[in-house]
Design a protein around this motif. Structure first.
Motif, PDB file in Angstrom:
ATOM      1  N   TYR A  84      10.919  52.845  44.820  1.00 40.55           N
ATOM      2  CA  TYR A  84      11.763  52.484  45.962  1.00 40.55           C
ATOM      3  C   TYR A  84      11.346  53.276  47.203  1.00 40.55           C
ATOM      4  O   TYR A  84      11.170  52.718  48.298  1.00 40.55           O
ATOM      5  CB  TYR A  84      13.233  52.762  45.634  1.00 40.55           C
ATOM      6  N   LYS A 117       9.994  52.004  50.938  1.00 39.44           N
ATOM      7  CA  LYS A 117      10.688  52.324  52.194  1.00 39.44           C
ATOM      8  C   LYS A 117       9.782  53.107  53.148  1.00 39.44           C
ATOM      9  O   LYS A 117       9.785  52.866  54.365  1.00 39.44           O
ATOM     10  CB  LYS A 117      11.971  53.109  51.908  1.00 39.44           C
ATOM     11  N   ARG A 130      11.257  54.612  38.854  1.00 42.29           N
ATOM     12  CA  ARG A 130      11.974  53.698  39.756  1.00 42.29           C
ATOM     13  C   ARG A 130      12.293  54.293  41.127  1.00 42.29           C
ATOM     14  O   ARG A 130      12.057  53.635  42.155  1.00 42.29           O
ATOM     15  CB  ARG A 130      13.248  53.195  39.069  1.00 42.29           C
ATOM     16  N   VAL A 157      20.838  52.387  44.940  1.00 44.65           N
ATOM     17  CA  VAL A 157      20.742  50.925  44.974  1.00 44.65           C
ATOM     18  C   VAL A 157      21.889  50.342  45.801  1.00 44.65           C
ATOM     19  O   VAL A 157      21.693  49.442  46.632  1.00 44.65           O
ATOM     20  CB  VAL A 157      20.761  50.347  43.539  1.00 44.65           C
ATOM     21  N   ASP A 195      21.562  51.073  49.514  1.00 41.21           N
ATOM     22  CA  ASP A 195      20.514  50.216  50.082  1.00 41.21           C
ATOM     23  C   ASP A 195      21.052  48.812  50.336  1.00 41.21           C
ATOM     24  O   ASP A 195      20.780  48.198  51.370  1.00 41.21           O
ATOM     25  CB  ASP A 195      19.321  50.168  49.126  1.00 41.21           C
TER      26      ASP A 195
END
Length: 692
Positions: free
Chosen positions: A542, A546, A538, A511, A514
């Motif tokens: 993500y 992407k 999760r 996170v 990113d």
């Protein structure tokens, strides 16, 4: 009240000829009742005696008729309400009686008899806190009520509040010195407190009033045995057997014997005369005390068959099954014990732990509520409830049920906060509360993360959670980050050092990378997180986003498929998966898209995008009429969406409905003439109209 008397005298207008021919004594009782009503219509005791006599003589329908009519005429008269409720109770119609008793105390809170009936109702349904509220009201209104003090004492004893129980039984004895059972109960309180001499003294007083009752003496024997007082246990047992006609002749065989000898002698006695549940239970407990487990189970099973309603037998039997690793049998006995009214915290906590282990959340919630009603100071129960409500919050949020999810989040915080207040030095409680405050964006979450780190410095989780929170926290209208990136990375690096296999730490690093714009490093961390914890959706979510953004659609589809496998209720993943399947691999994957959208509709039935894409899969499957229906449902929710109108037009065109197709294409152009669908719709219009 004069009017009320007239209503009651409607009793006189009933034709008693049928009653008279069946029961002259009842008719005479009615006449006496009529006379007394005239003199004292408020006398509830007199009404109750008449109702009880009617029930005893199978004439309950007579007063039931009268009081129903009285209630129709005076629905707000508390006396009428009470006597009708009492009559329903006498007729075994508790469900009708209970709301009337409630109405009675609402109408006139000074009618202590109604509070007493409500207290008994709650006691019978094991809602002891509510029962005590009404018993206390009775005590205030009618302090000399022996029944009130005695029954309160019984509740306090069950709850283990022995001082309050002792005081209540002493009060009952003060107002009725002939109540043998109160002496017995008081003796049991002293026995539970290991005050053997006082216990025996109270039993002797009770014995004078009630010399032929073996059961209460057996109960005392059990208490002494539970307190490892074998001598007094056997003495109390002998006292019970001497009053028990079945065993009076053999009682001397237990004179001056040890616990081991008593166990052997009892087995011999019960082999010849096995039909006493009390003796079988005592023998089972005694065998357990001296380590003869198989014999203990044998006697307890006998006791259970003779008296299936004994909750304590079930509890002990369950404990022995548990020791023998017969888990299912143990749980069954524990559940039966609770159902029969056993509210020992040890039992309830054991069941709560079992349900948690089995992931039986529905039963856990029920038992947890019971535990907290008895003793709210149970930090682990509060913690587990916080976990449960937090999970439910996440589920409801994904389903788009915002109001319900907010209520669940509030409950999660309340229970976590209670756990921390009760046990401030337990790391996981602080960590949980910190995480809940973190989700709300509250700065005080840092304090609880720091406390968790202080209490358990080798745990990676509070470090990466604190780091992740610091990386997100901003202040002011400009949304300035409060914490330096170095502090954030220090926490996250520490988390990975402590536990290189911490999926949460790698996720947090992903996170942060990113957010720093380092997508490649972020994806690397998310891939690690996914490898370490395949059950966490999760990182896959993500990665799917992407991959989709970078045009790697097959990888994106694969990532979203993994999300759905782990969490089939994740609506956003279902939507993205279906969209990508239809957009980039329609020929091969449209059927999978259709299944995903069917799941999404069940969870979120009013999502215009889901409905539109599902309609498209119906179109591909040749279900054209259903496709129209779903496109129309989508337009009801989002009326000016050019994509839906364009797709609806395609269906109309395919089914030969040219006019409807033209209307839908024209609507598409009106809404968004410069969009891709708008331009294609214009071409379709020209083609249908024959314009080159």
């Amino acid at each position: 009240m004069k009017k009320f008397c007239l209503v009651l005298f409607s009793f006189l207008s009933i034709n008693f000829s049928t009653v008279l021919s069946q029961d002259l004594a009842f008719d005479q009782a009615v006449q006496r009742y009529r006379t007394r009503v005239q003199k004292d219509p408020k006398n509830l005791e007199m009404h109750q005696k008449m109702i009880d006599y009617a029930a005893k003589t199978n004439q309950i329908k007579v007063p039931l008729n009268v009081y129903r009519k009285a209630h129709e005429k005076q629905p707000k008269n508390p006396i009428v309400i009470y006597v009708l409720a009492y009559t329903y109770l006498a007729d075994d119609q508790e469900s009708k009686a209970f709301p009337l008793f409630q109405q009675c105390v609402t109408t006139n809170s000074s009618i202590w008899q109604a509070h007493l009936q409500l207290a008994r109702y709650f006691q019978n349904h094991y809602k002891y806190e509510q029962a005590i509220v009404h018993y206390e009201k009775v005590r205030d209104l009618h302090p000399k009520s022996t029944a009130c003090h005695f029954e309160m004492g019984q509740i306090y004893r069950r709850l283990g509040v022995l001082d309050a129980a002792e005081n209540a039984f002493l009060q009952a004895i003060d107002y009725d010195k002939s109540l043998a059972q109160a002496y017995y109960e008081l003796g049991q309180i002293y026995a539970l407190q290991k005050m053997a001499d006082q216990a025996i003294e109270q039993y002797r007083k009770g014995k004078k009033l009630d010399p032929n009752n073996p059961i209460v003496r057996y109960q005392l024997a059990h208490i002494f045995l539970d307190n490892d007082d074998g001598r007094n246990a056997i003495l109390a047992l002998r006292s019970g057997m001497s009053a028990d006609t079945q065993y009076a002749q053999v009682v001397n065989r237990l004179k001056n014997v040890s616990s081991l000898q008593a166990s052997s002698i009892l087995r011999q006695i019960l082999k010849a005369k096995p039909n006493s549940a009390h003796l079988q239970y005592f023998a089972g407990k005694l065998c357990n005390k001296i380590g003869e487990i198989e014999q203990s189970i044998f006697h307890l099973q006998k006791a259970k068959s003779l008296d299936p309603t004994n909750a304590n037998v079930r509890f002990l039997l369950g404990q022995l099954y548990e020791e023998q690793a017969e888990t299912q049998k143990a749980v069954s006995e524990f559940e039966e014990s609770v159902a029969l009214g056993n509210v020992q915290l040890e039992l309830l906590l054991k069941l709560a732990e079992t349900y948690q282990r089995q992931n039986n959340q529905e039963e856990f919630i029920k038992i947890a509520d019971q535990i907290l009603a008895i003793n709210a100071d149970q930090p682990e129960i509060h913690y587990q409830l916080s976990q449960f409500y937090d999970y439910q919050f996440q589920q409801k949020k994904r389903e788009g049920l915002i109001e319900k999810s907010e209520n669940l989040s509030k409950k999660a915080v309340e229970h976590a906060d209670r756990a921390v207040k009760l046990a401030p030095d337990v790391a996981k409680y602080n960590l949980k509360l910190g995480a809940l405050y973190d989700r709300q964006g509250m700065l005080k979450s840092i304090r609880f993360y720091e406390k968790a780190i202080q209490l358990d410095p080798q745990n990676a989780e509070p470090y990466y959670r604190r780091g992740l929170f610091m990386s997100n926290f901003t202040f002011g209208s400009a949304k300035v980050l409060l914490y330096e990136p170095e502090l954030v990375m220090e926490d996250l690096t520490r988390a990975v050092q402590l536990d290189p296999n911490s999926a949460g730490a790698h996720h947090a690093l992903g996170v942060v990378f990113d957010r720093m714009g380092n997508v490649q490093q972020a994806m690397s961390e998310f891939n690690k997180a996914a490898e370490l914890d395949p059950t966490d959706s999760r990182p896959h979510l993500y990665l799917g986003e992407k991959y989709a953004n970078s045009g790697q659609f097959q990888l994106a589809i694969s990532s979203f498929a993994k999300v759905i496998k782990v969490d089939p209720s994740n609506v956003e993943a279902l939507k993205d998966y279906a969209f990508l399947c239809l957009s980039h691999d329609q020929d091969r994957l449209w059927r999978r898209a259709k299944k995903a959208l069917e799941l999404a509709i069940k969870i979120r039935p009013n999502d215009a995008e889901i409905l539109m894409n599902y309609a498209y899969t119906l179109y591909l499957n040749g279900e054209l009429q259903r496709a129209v229906e779903y496109y129309q449902r989508s337009l009801e929710i989002r009326p000016n969406w050019e994509k839906t109108y364009y797709n609806l037009a395609l269906v109309y065109e395919r089914t030969g409905q040219k006019v409807l197709a033209l209307q839908a294409y024209e609507k598409t152009v009106d809404i968004a003439p410069n969009s891709r669908q708008g331009k294609k719709a214009l071409e379709k219009i020209n083609k249908l109209k024959g314009i080159n």
